[in-house]
Scaffold this active site. Structure first.
Site, PDB file in Angstrom:
ATOM      1  CD  GLU A 234       5.639   0.101   9.928  1.00  0.00           C
ATOM      2  OE1 GLU A 234       6.053   1.413  10.662  1.00  0.00           O
ATOM      3  OE2 GLU A 234       5.206  -0.346   8.799  1.00  0.00           O
TER       4      GLU A 234
ATOM      5  CG  ASN B 244      -0.451  -0.275   2.361  1.00  0.00           C
ATOM      6  OD1 ASN B 244       0.432  -0.074   2.581  1.00  0.00           O
ATOM      7  ND2 ASN B 244      -1.257   0.098   3.563  1.00  0.00           N
TER       8      ASN B 244
ATOM      9  CB  CYS C 197      -1.943   0.066   8.949  1.00  0.00           C
ATOM     10  SG  CYS C 197      -0.616   1.486   9.130  1.00  0.00           S
TER      11      CYS C 197
HETATM   12  P1  NAP Z   1       0.628  -8.903   3.242  1.00  0.00           P
HETATM   13  O1  NAP Z   1      -0.052  -9.531   2.334  1.00  0.00           O
HETATM   14  O2  NAP Z   1       0.662  -9.321   4.439  1.00  0.00           O
HETATM   15  O3  NAP Z   1       2.242  -8.823   3.110  1.00  0.00           O
HETATM   16  C1  NAP Z   1       3.305  -7.779   3.584  1.00  0.00           C
HETATM   17  C2  NAP Z   1       4.387  -8.436   2.678  1.00  0.00           C
HETATM   18  O4  NAP Z   1       5.153 -10.084   3.400  1.00  0.00           O
HETATM   19  C3  NAP Z   1       4.797  -8.331   1.465  1.00  0.00           C
HETATM   20  O5  NAP Z   1       6.252  -8.109   0.707  1.00  0.00           O
HETATM   21  C4  NAP Z   1       4.390 -10.454   0.514  1.00  0.00           C
HETATM   22  O6  NAP Z   1       5.028 -10.801  -0.684  1.00  0.00           O
HETATM   23  C5  NAP Z   1       5.314 -10.392   1.590  1.00  0.00           C
HETATM   24  N1  NAP Z   1       4.937 -12.148   2.163  1.00  0.00           N
HETATM   25  C6  NAP Z   1       3.855 -12.689   1.932  1.00  0.00           C
HETATM   26  N2  NAP Z   1       4.125 -14.219   2.264  1.00  0.00           N
HETATM   27  C7  NAP Z   1       5.300 -14.271   2.838  1.00  0.00           C
HETATM   28  C8  NAP Z   1       6.037 -15.133   3.475  1.00  0.00           C
HETATM   29  N3  NAP Z   1       5.519 -15.880   4.276  1.00  0.00           N
HETATM   30  N4  NAP Z   1       7.352 -14.793   3.752  1.00  0.00           N
HETATM   31  C9  NAP Z   1       8.089 -13.542   4.253  1.00  0.00           C
HETATM   32  N5  NAP Z   1       6.774 -13.022   3.448  1.00  0.00           N
HETATM   33  C10 NAP Z   1       6.170 -12.979   2.802  1.00  0.00           C
HETATM   34  O7  NAP Z   1       0.687  -8.049   3.328  1.00  0.00           O
HETATM   35  P2  NAP Z   1      -0.686  -6.622   2.478  1.00  0.00           P
HETATM   36  O8  NAP Z   1      -1.576  -6.708   1.573  1.00  0.00           O
HETATM   37  O9  NAP Z   1       0.864  -6.008   1.578  1.00  0.00           O
HETATM   38  O10 NAP Z   1      -0.316  -5.289   3.144  1.00  0.00           O
HETATM   39  C11 NAP Z   1      -2.156  -5.017   3.737  1.00  0.00           C
HETATM   40  C12 NAP Z   1      -1.771  -5.272   5.522  1.00  0.00           C
HETATM   41  O11 NAP Z   1      -0.083  -4.957   6.183  1.00  0.00           O
HETATM   42  C13 NAP Z   1      -2.714  -4.987   5.825  1.00  0.00           C
HETATM   43  O12 NAP Z   1      -2.954  -5.932   6.886  1.00  0.00           O
HETATM   44  C14 NAP Z   1      -2.549  -3.600   6.898  1.00  0.00           C
HETATM   45  O13 NAP Z   1      -3.168  -3.623   8.175  1.00  0.00           O
HETATM   46  C15 NAP Z   1      -0.701  -4.368   7.139  1.00  0.00           C
HETATM   47  N6  NAP Z   1      -0.054  -3.094   7.408  1.00  0.00           N
HETATM   48  C16 NAP Z   1       0.629  -2.182   8.635  1.00  0.00           C
HETATM   49  C17 NAP Z   1       1.066  -1.280   8.710  1.00  0.00           C
HETATM   50  C18 NAP Z   1       1.547  -1.403   9.599  1.00  0.00           C
HETATM   51  O14 NAP Z   1       2.251   0.137  10.058  1.00  0.00           O
HETATM   52  N7  NAP Z   1       0.741  -1.496  11.305  1.00  0.00           N
HETATM   53  C19 NAP Z   1       1.172  -0.405   7.266  1.00  0.00           C
HETATM   54  C20 NAP Z   1       1.190  -1.479   6.706  1.00  0.00           C
HETATM   55  C21 NAP Z   1       0.513  -2.173   6.013  1.00  0.00           C
HETATM   56  P3  NAP Z   1       4.231 -10.735  -1.602  1.00  0.00           P
HETATM   57  O15 NAP Z   1       3.541  -9.479  -1.904  1.00  0.00           O
HETATM   58  O16 NAP Z   1       5.248 -11.359  -2.793  1.00  0.00           O
HETATM   59  O17 NAP Z   1       2.728 -11.253  -1.111  1.00  0.00           O
HETATM   60  O1  G3H Z   2      -1.175   1.781   6.103  1.00  0.00           O
HETATM   61  C1  G3H Z   2      -0.234   2.327   7.237  1.00  0.00           C
HETATM   62  C2  G3H Z   2       0.277   3.467   6.573  1.00  0.00           C
HETATM   63  O2  G3H Z   2       2.204   3.138   6.827  1.00  0.00           O
HETATM   64  C3  G3H Z   2      -0.376   4.358   7.200  1.00  0.00           C
HETATM   65  O3  G3H Z   2       0.315   6.067   6.955  1.00  0.00           O
HETATM   66  O4  G3H Z   2      -1.531   6.861   7.855  1.00  0.00           O
HETATM   67  O5  G3H Z   2       0.046   8.056   7.019  1.00  0.00           O
HETATM   68  O6  G3H Z   2      -1.488   6.719   6.138  1.00  0.00           O
HETATM   69  P1  G3H Z   2      -1.030   7.052   7.291  1.00  0.00           P
END
Ligand code: NAP
Ligand code: G3H
Length: 476
Positions: A249, A153, A283
């Site tokens: 995160e 994202n 997030c």
């Molecule tokens: P995701 O599906 O968990 O993927 C995150 C990263 O992990 C990607 O680079 C993905 O690669 C990789 N990955 C997938 N399977 C893996 C494995 N087995 N081992 C190591 N890495 C692996 O998350 P997303 O869909 O990209 O992002 C959305 C999620 O992120 C939401 O739940 C959101 O809340 C969370 N998020 C949290 C924050 C925060 O600051 N708390 C910020 C942003 C997003 P691939 O793309 O190749 O699968």
């Molecule tokens: O998706 C997670 C990002 O760290 C959120 O940043 O609150 O500036 O959109 P933001």
């Protein structure tokens, strides 16, 4: 209407497997990245390990100059990168452009901050039985090879928020971007290299996480993992690694708590911006409203008014707030939550409509605790309202979530604001503001299933360094 981009396949090599990167906007292939093998991962980690020997000894001011240069190059390419970001992850122009500017500011601030982090010396005689002959010189050392894994994202910003603090601290990096987002990731690596990073200091690993993720996270030469993504994948990583520090995160279910004395028009404006920008694929998006029943109807009036101002559609055609979701799977999941809420009797105020992967901003009233949308993170444009009878009920419901990233409280009474803030189990409470991460030098963390450790520029540098004490004994 922007022309459909056609990727030039003539540049591909026969002996490499590629992953197609398709735009979430129209499903067109906008590029390909190598599907790296275990051997490629080994080689990236080896390069990082070797380069660490030299990079950790490069003077801080030289590392800082490379970062300043990287920030300049990023801004030189802002138009091209904004365009790529929009196509690759479907972001609207304003959000994509501000992501690049924010990232340049992040890089500069990181270099500035590192220059002001000093060690300390501790006198022995402050502990009983010791005297001034003994003192400790406490410095910070890099941890070694940092594995940075970023989500789709914020492909530029959330990659840089790991890479820049890791590099300035003297670590080398293996960077695995989200597959959708890895074209941006490749550009980011190129610009850091152009800024003067020595070979091997920043290494890119591309390919699907489901295929190479387990291998890369379990690699014995990785010294630190800095991950942003879903709780599901984060938990999986934490089960696989041993004795490797983690900074994570993860997901969230941020609540906006609205008390009866809140400025409701202001609260509604904030909540809608917080919930629906980039279709709620943040997030920190507001993911539920907990409102005191007495003012719920009035608040809904204002929320409706704000939703009607949202622009929905194709970000390449006009400035929009709500864009197609990142994948069909993501849109299917959001629709499941919507159907579940409808079936269980929630009142649909607006939305619920889908066109392809575009889901219209959806607001539900009378959401109850048996509905999935009350607890699950949609990462999409659906916002549930749970009515409460008291401030304490709002706090109890807020804390009943498995997540603990952020919460907002809207009230005109500072005592009530503190009453709520002191009781919320989250990393950050926003008083009279939407939940959000920035400014990026503030601490940013999640508790419970929302994360491990603290990010934020100085905090990230500290997390990716370790303390070293050299004890001087003058009376030897
Ligand atoms: P995701 O599906 O968990 O993927 C995150 C990263 O992990 C990607 O680079 C993905 O690669 C990789 N990955 C997938 N399977 C893996 C494995 N087995 N081992 C190591 N890495 C692996 O998350 P997303 O869909 O990209 O992002 C959305 C999620 O992120 C939401 O739940 C959101 O809340 C969370 N998020 C949290 C924050 C925060 O600051 N708390 C910020 C942003 C997003 P691939 O793309 O190749 O699968
Ligand atoms: O998706 C997670 C990002 O760290 C959120 O940043 O609150 O500036 O959109 P933001």
């Amino acid at each position: 209407m922007t022309q459909k981009y056609v990727f030039d396949r003539s540049i591909l090599k026969d002996n490499i497997q590629y992953v197609e990167i398709k735009s979430p906007i129209d499903d067109s292939v906008i590029g390909l990245v190598p599907a790296m093998t275990k051997k490629d991962v080994d080689s990236a980690v080896w390069m990082a390990k070797e380069a660490f020997k030299g990079w950790k000894n490069v003077p801080l001011n030289v590392r800082a100059d490379i970062l300043y240069k990287a920030a300049d190059i990023l801004l030189e390419h802002i138009d091209r990168l904004t365009d790529l970001l929009m196509k690759e992850v479907g972001k609207d122009y304003k959000s994509a452009n501000s992501e690049i500017k924010r990232t340049a500011d992040f890089i500069r601030f990181t270099a500035d901050t590192a220059k002001s982090i000093h060690g300390e010396s501790i006198q022995g005689d402050t502990f009983s039985g010791f005297n001034k002959d003994k003192f400790a010189m406490v410095t910070r050392e890099p941890v070694g090879v940092v594995l940075a894994i970023s989500p789709f994202n914020y492909p530029i910003n959330l990659a840089t928020s790991k890479i820049a603090p890791a590099l300035i601290a003297g670590n080398t990096v293996v960077f695995k971007p989200a597959t959708i987002g890895s074209l941006c990731g490749m550009e980011l690596v190129k610009l850091f290299q152009k800024a003067g990073l020595p070979e091997g200091v920043l290494n890119l690993v591309t390919g699907k996480g489901s295929e190479i993720g387990d291998y890369v996270v379990s690699h014995t030469d990785i010294n630190f993992i800095n991950f942003t993504g879903s709780t599901e994948i984060g938990l999986g990583i934490s089960e696989k690694v041993h004795m490797v520090p983690l900074l994570m995160e993860l997901g969230g279910k941020d609540a906006a708590i609205v008390l009866k004395d809140a400025n409701l028009a202001f609260a509604a404006k904030n909540i809608i911006a917080g919930a629906f920008s980039y279709s709620g694929q943040r997030c920190t998006a507001v993911k539920r409203i907990l409102v005191v029943d007495e003012v719920a109807d009035e608040l809904i009036g204002y929320l409706n008014e704000e939703i009607s101002k949202l622009q929905v559609g194709n970000p390449l055609e006009k400035q929009v707030d709500v864009v197609p979701l990142i994948s069909t799977k993501a849109a299917d999941f959001v629709m499941e939550l919507i159907e579940d809420a409808k079936e269980k009797g929630a009142k649909l105020i607006v939305g619920g409509k889908r066109q392809g992967n575009l889901i219209y901003p959806t607001l539900f009233d009378y959401v109850t605790t048996d509905m999935r949308v009350a607890w699950e993170e949609p990462f999409g444009p659906v916002l549930p309202i749970l009515r409460v009878n008291s401030v304490d009920e709002a706090i109890e419901l807020a804390n009943r979530s498995e997540y603990g990233l952020q919460s907002s409280v809207f009230t005109e009474n500072i005592t009530d604001a503190f009453y709520v803030a002191n009781r919320l189990e989250v990393g950050t409470v926003q008083v009279n503001n939407k939940t959000e991460r920035g400014p990026d030098h503030f601490p940013f963390l999640g508790v419970k299933k929302s994360g491990i450790g603290t990010q934020g520029i100085r905090y990230s540098i500290e997390a990716m360094t370790r303390v070293k004490a050299t004890v001087i004994n003058l009376n030897h």
